[in-house]
Write a protein that holds these residues in place. Structure first.
Motif, mmCIF file in Angstrom:
data_model
loop_
_atom_site.group_PDB
_atom_site.id
_atom_site.type_symbol
_atom_site.label_atom_id
_atom_site.label_comp_id
_atom_site.label_asym_id
_atom_site.label_seq_id
_atom_site.Cartn_x
_atom_site.Cartn_y
_atom_site.Cartn_z
ATOM 1 N N GLY A 129 0.787 -1.220 0.000
ATOM 2 C CA GLY A 129 0.000 0.000 0.000
ATOM 3 C C GLY A 129 0.822 1.273 0.000
ATOM 4 N N ASP A 130 2.161 1.128 -0.026
ATOM 5 C CA ASP A 130 3.006 2.325 0.053
ATOM 6 C C ASP A 130 4.047 2.409 -1.052
ATOM 7 N N GLY A 131 4.293 1.317 -1.759
ATOM 8 C CA GLY A 131 5.243 1.364 -2.860
ATOM 9 C C GLY A 131 6.504 0.569 -2.608
ATOM 10 N N THR A 132 7.498 0.817 -3.464
ATOM 11 C CA THR A 132 8.772 0.110 -3.404
ATOM 12 C C THR A 132 9.877 1.087 -3.055
ATOM 13 N N TYR A 133 10.744 0.660 -2.149
ATOM 14 C CA TYR A 133 11.809 1.538 -1.656
ATOM 15 C C TYR A 133 13.174 0.868 -1.799
ATOM 16 N N VAL A 134 14.204 1.698 -1.945
ATOM 17 C CA VAL A 134 15.580 1.212 -1.833
ATOM 18 C C VAL A 134 15.830 0.945 -0.353
ATOM 19 N N THR A 135 16.458 -0.177 -0.051
ATOM 20 C CA THR A 135 16.752 -0.504 1.345
ATOM 21 C C THR A 135 17.894 0.377 1.855
ATOM 22 N N SER A 136 18.349 0.077 3.055
ATOM 23 C CA SER A 136 19.479 0.816 3.622
ATOM 24 C C SER A 136 20.780 0.500 2.886
ATOM 25 N N LEU A 137 20.765 -0.607 2.107
ATOM 26 C CA LEU A 137 21.943 -1.070 1.355
ATOM 27 C C LEU A 137 23.117 -1.418 2.268
ATOM 28 N N GLU A 138 22.803 -1.763 3.507
ATOM 29 C CA GLU A 138 23.859 -2.175 4.426
ATOM 30 C C GLU A 138 24.426 -3.525 3.992
ATOM 31 N N ALA A 139 25.697 -3.745 4.317
ATOM 32 C CA ALA A 139 26.371 -4.976 3.910
ATOM 33 C C ALA A 139 25.650 -6.224 4.410
ATOM 34 N N SER A 140 25.112 -6.160 5.624
ATOM 35 C CA SER A 140 24.430 -7.331 6.183
ATOM 36 C C SER A 140 23.224 -7.733 5.346
ATOM 37 N N LEU A 141 22.578 -6.753 4.713
ATOM 38 C CA LEU A 141 21.437 -7.044 3.839
ATOM 39 C C LEU A 141 21.903 -7.569 2.484
ATOM 40 N N LEU A 142 22.848 -6.869 1.884
ATOM 41 C CA LEU A 142 23.277 -7.217 0.534
ATOM 42 C C LEU A 142 24.042 -8.529 0.478
ATOM 43 N N LEU A 143 24.657 -8.910 1.589
ATOM 44 C CA LEU A 143 25.409 -10.157 1.621
ATOM 45 C C LEU A 143 24.603 -11.316 2.203
ATOM 46 N N SER A 144 23.354 -11.059 2.553
ATOM 47 C CA SER A 144 22.527 -12.133 3.120
ATOM 48 C C SER A 144 22.364 -13.322 2.171
ATOM 49 N N PRO A 145 22.336 -13.122 0.830
ATOM 50 C CA PRO A 145 22.258 -14.304 -0.044
ATOM 51 C C PRO A 145 23.440 -15.253 0.112
ATOM 52 N N VAL A 146 24.573 -14.761 0.632
ATOM 53 C CA VAL A 146 25.723 -15.639 0.859
ATOM 54 C C VAL A 146 25.364 -16.728 1.873
ATOM 55 N N SER A 147 24.585 -16.363 2.879
ATOM 56 C CA SER A 147 24.146 -17.349 3.872
ATOM 57 C C SER A 147 23.331 -18.453 3.209
ATOM 58 N N PHE A 148 22.509 -18.072 2.242
ATOM 59 C CA PHE A 148 21.694 -19.045 1.514
ATOM 60 C C PHE A 148 22.597 -20.000 0.742
ATOM 61 N N MET A 149 23.624 -19.448 0.085
ATOM 62 C CA MET A 149 24.569 -20.276 -0.654
ATOM 63 C C MET A 149 25.290 -21.230 0.279
ATOM 64 N N VAL A 150 25.726 -20.713 1.420
ATOM 65 C CA VAL A 150 26.454 -21.531 2.384
ATOM 66 C C VAL A 150 25.577 -22.671 2.895
ATOM 67 N N ASP A 151 24.326 -22.372 3.171
ATOM 68 C CA ASP A 151 23.413 -23.393 3.691
ATOM 69 C C ASP A 151 23.164 -24.514 2.681
ATOM 70 N N LEU A 152 23.326 -24.225 1.397
ATOM 71 C CA LEU A 152 23.082 -25.224 0.361
ATOM 72 C C LEU A 152 24.291 -26.112 0.086
ATOM 73 N N GLN A 153 25.434 -25.756 0.643
ATOM 74 C CA GLN A 153 26.635 -26.541 0.389
ATOM 75 C C GLN A 153 26.521 -27.914 1.049
ATOM 76 N N ALA A 154 27.044 -28.903 0.358
ATOM 77 C CA ALA A 154 27.011 -30.269 0.894
ATOM 78 C C ALA A 154 27.961 -30.385 2.080
ATOM 79 N N ALA A 155 27.748 -31.412 2.893
ATOM 80 C CA ALA A 155 28.552 -31.596 4.104
ATOM 81 C C ALA A 155 30.038 -31.695 3.792
ATOM 82 N N HIS A 156 30.379 -32.290 2.631
ATOM 83 C CA HIS A 156 31.796 -32.479 2.319
ATOM 84 C C HIS A 156 32.524 -31.164 2.044
#
Length: 258
Positions: free
Chosen positions: A78-105
């Motif tokens: 109801g308010d639109g789309t905004y640019v986030t704070s662009l903080e590193a913790s936000l922009l690098l959050s997809p790295v956590s997703f990649m890490v979680d998908l890595q196999a145990a080996h």
């Protein structure tokens, strides 16, 4: 308007036109990089953006969704789309997703990268850490030590104190990008560190002694000593993984015995 390119991507001989979704992502990125849209800025309405980028609304929405998943944009109902704070913790959050998908080996490889990053964080922190952060780290290790005195060690509480200490050091480095990368990689090694604490005699007390050595180097503002002690500390986990490869190290989401 399907197939229409943005004005920044003219059609020329031998030129392969970009997908409209790519046009949207690239154009929004360009607007942010060039300073047209600062962190927290509200984007124009959908109709105006579609005209500006020369795309239809479907690809526009897909591009916006992709950038929302990347932490670049956020939609407010109801308010639109905004640019986030662009903080590193936000922009690098997809790295956590990649890490979680890595196999145990791949755990040993992730741990090796984590060691390099945390060594640098410790070195940087030693140069700039203040008394407040040093006190917080000292209190965290005091709590860690008190947990070791219990009749039965609460390994979950010990791990929480361990994680807190490493977060304090990473934050004290003053480098938010480095801090975010360390956070993403550390999450993958929690179960392995817990498994080592439970199964390897003396591992938890050794960890505490290593933490204390890192803290002494930080308090002395000695970056080389801080790097060396942090590296030695994290190398112990790496060696544990190497020694137990093929022996069924637990997955990160597997239950840890108590």
């Amino acid at each position: 308007m399907n197939g229409v390119l943005s004005s920044s991507s003219p059609r020329s001989a031998g030129h392969v036109p970009r997908a409209q979704t790519d046009v949207v992502v690239d154009e929004i990125k360009r607007m942010i990089v060039e300073g047209a849209w600062a962190p927290g800025a509200r984007l124009p309405i959908e109709k105006e953006l579609a005209l500006q980028f020369g795309v239809s609304r479907g690809p526009l929405r897909e591009g916006v969704r992709a950038l929302c998943m990347m932490g670049v944009l956020e939609t407010r109902q109801g308010d639109g789309t905004y640019v986030t704070s662009l903080e590193a913790s936000l922009l690098l959050s997809p790295v956590s997703f990649m890490v979680d998908l890595q196999a145990a080996h791949s755990s040993v490889h992730l741990q090796a990268v984590r060691r390099v990053l945390e060594m640098e964080a410790a070195g940087l922190a030693a140069c700039v850490i203040d008394e407040k952060a040093l006190l917080e780290a000292d209190e965290t290790l005091d709590h860690f030590e008190s947990l070791l005195s219990a009749a039965e060690i609460d390994h979950d509480a010990v791990m929480e104190a361990d994680i807190r200490f490493h977060r304090i050091v990473a934050h004290a480095s003053g480098n938010p990008a480095l801090e975010a990368l360390i956070e993403a990689l550390a999450s993958k090694t929690v179960r392995t560190r817990m498994w080592r604490a439970i199964t390897e005699d003396g591992a938890t007390r050794a960890t505490h002694a290593e933490h204390r050595a890192v803290l002494r180097a930080l308090a002395a503002h000695d970056p080389e000593a801080a790097r060396l002690w942090m590296g030695a500390h994290l190398l112990a986990v790496e060696e544990f993984i190497h020694e137990r490869e093929g022996q069924g190290l637990p997955e990160e989401d597997a239950a840890v015995p108590s």
